[in-house]
Design an enzyme around this catalytic site. Sequence first.
Site, PDB file in Angstrom:
ATOM      1  N   HIS A 157       3.075  50.124  21.891  1.00 49.18           N
ATOM      2  CA  HIS A 157       3.014  51.584  22.033  1.00 49.18           C
ATOM      3  C   HIS A 157       4.451  52.105  22.002  1.00 49.18           C
ATOM      4  O   HIS A 157       5.355  51.439  22.533  1.00 49.18           O
ATOM      5  CB  HIS A 157       2.423  51.987  23.393  1.00 49.18           C
ATOM      6  CG  HIS A 157       0.933  52.062  23.465  1.00 49.18           C
ATOM      7  ND1 HIS A 157       0.234  51.653  24.596  1.00 49.18           N
ATOM      8  CD2 HIS A 157       0.006  52.536  22.597  1.00 49.18           C
ATOM      9  CE1 HIS A 157      -1.057  51.864  24.396  1.00 49.18           C
ATOM     10  NE2 HIS A 157      -1.225  52.398  23.196  1.00 49.18           N
ATOM     11  N   CYS A 257       3.074  54.255  31.485  1.00 48.09           N
ATOM     12  CA  CYS A 257       1.672  54.069  31.104  1.00 48.09           C
ATOM     13  C   CYS A 257       0.721  54.652  32.152  1.00 48.09           C
ATOM     14  O   CYS A 257      -0.367  55.112  31.830  1.00 48.09           O
ATOM     15  CB  CYS A 257       1.345  52.591  30.935  1.00 48.09           C
ATOM     16  SG  CYS A 257       2.361  51.743  29.734  1.00 48.09           S
TER      17      CYS A 257
HETATM   18  N1  ARG Z   1      -3.928  47.144  28.541  1.00 41.27           N
HETATM   19  C1  ARG Z   1      -3.608  48.444  28.048  1.00 41.27           C
HETATM   20  C2  ARG Z   1      -3.729  48.487  26.546  1.00 41.27           C
HETATM   21  O1  ARG Z   1      -3.316  47.545  25.919  1.00 41.27           O
HETATM   22  C3  ARG Z   1      -2.230  48.844  28.470  1.00 41.27           C
HETATM   23  C4  ARG Z   1      -1.884  50.246  28.082  1.00 41.27           C
HETATM   24  C5  ARG Z   1      -0.499  50.613  28.462  1.00 41.27           C
HETATM   25  N2  ARG Z   1      -0.280  51.982  28.247  1.00 41.27           N
HETATM   26  C6  ARG Z   1       0.779  52.495  27.617  1.00 41.27           C
HETATM   27  N3  ARG Z   1       0.916  53.781  27.621  1.00 41.27           N
HETATM   28  N4  ARG Z   1       1.645  51.743  26.976  1.00 41.27           N
HETATM   29  O2  ARG Z   1      -4.214  49.440  25.976  1.00 41.27           O
END
Ligand code: ARG
Length: 264
Positions: A157, A257
Amino acid sequence: MCPPRYFAVDYVINPWMDPTQPVDRELALAQWTRLRDAYSSFGHTVDEIEPQPGLPDMVFAANSGTVIDSHVLGSRFRAPERAAEAEHFRRWFVEHGYRDVTMPTKINEAEGDFAWTGRFLLAGTGFRTDPEAHAEAQEALGVPVVSLRLTDPRYYHLDTALFVLAEATDSAPAQVAYYPGAFSPGSRRVLSRLFPDAVLADEADASCLGLNGVSDGRNVVLPVEATALAARLAEKGYEPVLVDISELRKAGGGPKCCTLEIRK
Ligand code: ARG
């Protein structure tokens, strides 16, 4: 924010997740609570959404909406395991008086891949958010969007590789910190053009999810391991606030996150 009452690592949708490793949910909740309380202590209002059983990643609220000037663009998750989160957040916005709530038609993981600079929206793609979602965000939110390509699966991300330290003002451009190694060569060139004064983080800063920071322009919340980055930000006049997010990192998440930012 969404308390991690049903937090778990039951499936693998990023390289950080390992369901064979134990997760301490009580500890996750304690770490999350300290993060929430830090925001309150800076004077920010924290709203909470009710967590839902069967949605262990719902704690990562940043993935569920992008809000600019009370225009809301919801989310559409890539992983079927997370798909149902989007509707809970959509309902939260509608019930809390947001009149302009758009739901994306393209895969869009919201602030996971979108970062507001005060002038334009930086938008990540490569692993989660569809590039066509960038154009959709530009139309829905009415702000210019700059697309950036992520190339390292650990930084899946945009918010794992870059964050905004201070939004642009009338007299100063936005300040950002990022890890160049997470981006394609072209996107690195875009970033160095847009932000010649950026704080460039190194691998050690990035690999503890140190770029998953949250800044209000003064206080900068970072994972406790991001000591080198914290020192550099302190030199620049920011107030680093270190939090332990070790349990949440087992799902690939950090402070940002867990935090969907609502700008009035
Ligand atoms: N386990 C989640 C996923 O892979 C973690 C999300 C983390 N969120 C973020 N904004 N990077 O979607």
